[in-house]
Motif scaffolding. Structure first.
Motif, short mmCIF file in Angstrom:
data_model
loop_
_atom_site.label_atom_id
_atom_site.label_comp_id
_atom_site.label_asym_id
_atom_site.label_seq_id
_atom_site.Cartn_x
_atom_site.Cartn_y
_atom_site.Cartn_z
N TYR A 121 -3.98 -17.91 5.45
CA TYR A 121 -3.66 -16.73 4.64
C TYR A 121 -3.49 -17.22 3.20
O TYR A 121 -3.15 -18.38 2.98
N VAL A 122 -3.74 -16.35 2.25
CA VAL A 122 -3.60 -16.74 0.84
C VAL A 122 -2.49 -15.90 0.20
O VAL A 122 -2.48 -14.68 0.35
N ALA A 123 -1.57 -16.57 -0.49
CA ALA A 123 -0.51 -15.86 -1.22
C ALA A 123 -0.53 -16.34 -2.67
O ALA A 123 -0.05 -17.44 -2.98
N PHE A 124 -1.10 -15.52 -3.55
CA PHE A 124 -1.11 -15.85 -4.98
C PHE A 124 0.10 -15.22 -5.66
O PHE A 124 0.67 -14.24 -5.18
N ARG A 125 0.46 -15.78 -6.80
CA ARG A 125 1.65 -15.30 -7.51
C ARG A 125 1.32 -14.21 -8.54
O ARG A 125 2.13 -13.33 -8.78
N TYR A 126 0.12 -14.31 -9.16
CA TYR A 126 -0.12 -13.41 -10.31
C TYR A 126 -1.33 -12.48 -10.15
O TYR A 126 -1.58 -11.67 -11.02
N VAL A 127 -2.12 -12.67 -9.11
CA VAL A 127 -3.22 -11.74 -8.81
C VAL A 127 -3.28 -11.57 -7.29
O VAL A 127 -2.78 -12.42 -6.56
N PRO A 128 -3.89 -10.47 -6.81
CA PRO A 128 -4.04 -10.34 -5.36
C PRO A 128 -4.94 -11.45 -4.80
O PRO A 128 -5.82 -11.92 -5.53
N PRO A 129 -4.75 -11.79 -3.52
CA PRO A 129 -3.75 -11.32 -2.57
C PRO A 129 -2.37 -11.91 -2.85
O PRO A 129 -2.24 -13.13 -3.02
N PHE A 130 -1.35 -11.05 -2.88
CA PHE A 130 0.03 -11.48 -3.15
C PHE A 130 0.71 -11.91 -1.83
O PHE A 130 0.14 -11.72 -0.75
N SER A 131 1.95 -12.39 -1.98
CA SER A 131 2.74 -12.77 -0.79
C SER A 131 2.83 -11.61 0.18
O SER A 131 2.73 -11.79 1.39
N GLU A 132 3.05 -10.41 -0.36
CA GLU A 132 3.23 -9.26 0.56
C GLU A 132 1.95 -8.98 1.34
O GLU A 132 2.02 -8.57 2.49
N ASP A 133 0.79 -9.24 0.72
CA ASP A 133 -0.48 -9.05 1.44
C ASP A 133 -0.57 -10.06 2.59
O ASP A 133 -0.94 -9.72 3.71
N ALA A 134 -0.22 -11.32 2.27
CA ALA A 134 -0.31 -12.37 3.30
C ALA A 134 0.64 -12.07 4.45
O ALA A 134 0.25 -12.12 5.62
N PHE A 135 1.89 -11.70 4.12
CA PHE A 135 2.88 -11.52 5.20
C PHE A 135 2.69 -10.21 5.97
O PHE A 135 3.07 -10.12 7.13
N THR A 136 2.07 -9.22 5.33
CA THR A 136 1.73 -7.99 6.07
C THR A 136 0.69 -8.33 7.14
O THR A 136 0.78 -7.91 8.30
N GLU A 137 -0.28 -9.14 6.74
CA GLU A 137 -1.33 -9.54 7.69
C GLU A 137 -0.75 -10.43 8.79
O GLU A 137 -1.12 -10.30 9.96
N ILE A 138 0.16 -11.31 8.41
CA ILE A 138 0.79 -12.20 9.40
C ILE A 138 1.55 -11.39 10.44
O ILE A 138 1.47 -11.64 11.64
N GLU A 139 2.26 -10.38 9.96
CA GLU A 139 3.03 -9.53 10.88
C GLU A 139 2.08 -8.79 11.82
O GLU A 139 2.30 -8.73 13.03
N ARG A 140 1.00 -8.25 11.25
CA ARG A 140 0.03 -7.51 12.05
C ARG A 140 -0.60 -8.42 13.11
O ARG A 140 -0.84 -8.03 14.23
N ASP A 141 -0.85 -9.69 12.74
CA ASP A 141 -1.48 -10.63 13.67
C ASP A 141 -0.51 -11.14 14.73
O ASP A 141 -0.92 -11.77 15.70
N GLY A 142 0.80 -10.97 14.50
CA GLY A 142 1.79 -11.46 15.47
C GLY A 142 1.86 -12.98 15.54
O GLY A 142 1.99 -13.56 16.62
N VAL A 143 1.78 -13.62 14.37
CA VAL A 143 1.82 -15.09 14.31
C VAL A 143 3.17 -15.61 14.83
O VAL A 143 4.21 -15.03 14.54
N GLU A 144 3.12 -16.73 15.59
CA GLU A 144 4.37 -17.26 16.14
C GLU A 144 5.10 -18.16 15.14
O GLU A 144 6.33 -18.18 15.08
N HIS A 145 4.33 -18.98 14.41
CA HIS A 145 4.95 -19.91 13.45
C HIS A 145 4.14 -19.87 12.15
O HIS A 145 2.92 -20.05 12.18
#
Ligand code: FES
Length: 385
Positions: A121-145
Motif C-alpha cells: 500500500y502507498v501512503a504519501f504525505r502531500y499528494v494522494p494516495p494519503f494515509s487514509e487511502d492506504a488504511f481504508t484499503e487495508i481495512e477493506r482487505d482485512g489485513v492481519e498485520h
C-alpha cells in the motif's frame, strides 16, 4: 473458483491468473510504503505545496502558519509548475513506489510463506494516495498485520516523523480495525544491500570517466538539507545520512575523494551546508573539475534529482562554471539490489518481531513539538506482533 494460497502452488499456474489470484486472496501482511509523494501533474502542484507549507512537523514558520503557509504556496506555484513541466509534467515517485512495493511483496511471497500473502500500500504525505487511502484499503482487505515502512532510509522528524504523526492522527480517530497488528520500520541508513546498490551505481558512472581523470573524480553525496534550527534540536537525519555515506564508501572500496553536501535550501533561514551547488563552484575554483553526484537520501527519482541535480547543477551550473565531467548516479529505483535491500529489511523486521524501535520512541533532546510526544506514546502502546 477455489484459488491456491501457497506460493509453490501459485507458481504452477499462468502468470496472468497468478496476478489475478493474488489480488483476490486476502492479504495476511500489509506493507505500507510511506513517503512524501510528489505531484503527478501540474494541477496538483498548488495543493502539494500548501500541504507542505502548513505542515508544522515539516516547517515551522515564524508567524501565523495557517495564513502565511497558503500564501507562500500560492506564490511559489507557477515557478514549481514550470520545473515539473521541464521534467515531463509530473513526479515519477508514485510509479516507482508502486513498482518497488510490488517487487518487494512478490519476493516476500516467494521467500516468507509464513507471513504471505503480502500486499503493498502507498501512503504519501502531500499528494494522494494519503494515509487514509492506504488504511481504508487495508481495512477493506482485512489485513492481519500491517507494517508501516518508511521509504526514507535516514530518519528526520520533518519527513518520516511527520508521516508517522499523520498516520497516528488518522488511526487514533478511526481506530485500528478487528485486532489488526501494527508495527513500524522507521529507518535503515546502514543496510548493507542499500549501500551495495549505491556502490554499484557509482562504479558504473565512474567507469564512464576516462581512466586518466577517474582517480581525481570527487564523489559528492548530496542530500536534502535541513534548517539549522532542526539540526540543533537534535534531528538524527544529518548523522544518519553520514552513516549511509560511510557504509557506501566501505562497499565501494576505492580510494576516491568524497564529500557530503546538502541541497534544496529554501527561504531566508540558515540551513545545514555546504550546499551542493556552492561546493561544486568552490571545487572548480580549487581546480577540481570532475564529479560524480549521488542522491544519497532519495530512493527514487523526483524533482530534486531530475530537476535540481540534473538540470540546474549538472547541466546549467556545470556549463556556466567550466566543470569538465559531471555524472549523476541514478536513484535506487527498481535496481535488483535495492529490492533485495527492501526485502532484507522487512524479512528481518518480521523475524525479530520488534514492533517499534527504541530510537523512534526517543524524542529529540530539544523537541518542543507536542505531536511527537503523543504520537510516540501511542505507537509504543499499539504496536505489537
Ligand atoms: Fe524530533 Fe519532536 S522534533 S522528536
Amino acid at each position: 473458483m477455489m484459488l491456491p494460497r501457497s506460493t509453490s502452488a501459485l507458481r504452477q499456474i499462468p502468470a496472468w491468473l497468478r496476478d489475478y489470484s493474488t489480488t483476490i486472496t486476502k492479504p495476511k501482511t500489509g506493507i505500507v510504503l510511506v513517503n512524501m509523494g510528489g505531484p503527478e501533474n501540474t494541477d496538483q502542484v498548488h495543493d502539494y505545496l500548501k500541504r507542505i507549507m502548513t505542515d508544522t512537523d515539516m516547517i515551522q514558520l515564524p508567524i501565523a502558519q495557517n495564513k502565511l503557509g497558503p500564501w507562500i504556496a500560492k506564490r511559489r506555484t507557477p515557478e514549481v509548475q514550470k520545473k515539473y513541466k521541464e521534467i515531463g509534467g509530473g513526479s515519477p515517485i508514485l510509479k516507482w513506489t508502486k513498482l518497488q512495493g510490488k517487487l518487494l511483496c512478490d519476493k516476500l511471497d516467494e521467500c516468507c510463506p509464513e507471513s504471505a500473502p503480502h500486499k503493498p500500500y502507498v501512503a504519501f504525505r502531500y499528494v494522494p494516495p494519503f494515509s487514509e487511502d492506504a488504511f481504508t484499503e487495508i481495512e477493506r482487505d482485512g489485513v492481519e498485520h500491517t507494517v508501516i515502512f518508511s521509504q526514507y532510509p535516514q530518519y528526520s522528524c520533518a519527513t518520516t516523523g511527520s508521516s508517522f504523526n499523520e498516520i497516528y492522527r488518522y488511526l487514533k480517530k478511526k481506530g485500528i480495525s478487528n485486532g489488526m497488528k501494527l508495527s513500524i520500520i522507521d529507518r535503515w541508513p546502514i543496510n548493507s544491500l542499500l549501500a551495495k546498490c549505491f556502490a554499484e551505481n557509482i562504479k558504473k558512472e565512474l567507469n564512464k570517466i576516462p581512466e586518466s581523470k577517474r582517480k581525481q573524480a570527487i564523489i559528492l553525496f548530496s542530500a536534502h538539507s535541513l534548517p539549522l534550527k532542526a539540526v540543533n534540536r537534535g534531528d538524527p537525519y544529518p548523522s544518519e545520512v553520514g552513516a549511509t555515506v560511510h557504509q557506501v564508501m566501505k562497499e565501494l572500496d576505492l580510494p576516491q575523494p568524497y564529500q557530503l553536501v546538502w541541497q534544496s535550501k529554501v527561504g531566508p533561514l540558515k540551513w545545514l551546508g555546504p550546499m551542493t551547488d556552492e561546493a561544486i563552484g568552490d571545487y572548480v575554483k580549487q581546480g577540481r573539475k570532475t564529479f560524480i553526484v549521488v542522491p544519497i537520501a532519495f530512493v527514487n527519482e523526483h524533482i530534486e534529482t531530475l530537476h535540481e541535480l540534473d538540470i540546474e547543477y549538472c547541466q546549467d551550473l556545470a556549463k556556466k562554471i567550466g566543470v569538465e565531467i559531471i555524472h549523476r548516479v541514478p536513484a535506487p529505483n527498481d535496481h535488483p539490489l535495492f529490492i533485495e535491500a527492501l526485502y532484507d529489511i522487512v524479512k528481518k523486521h518480521l523475524k525479530e518481531k520488534i514492533p517499534v524501535s527504541s530510537k523512534f520512541l526517543n524524542r529529540c533532546p530539544h523537541c518542543v513539538n507536542p505531536n511527537c510526544a503523543i504520537s510516540k506514546k501511542w505507537y509504543s502502546e499499539v504496536c505489537s506482533f
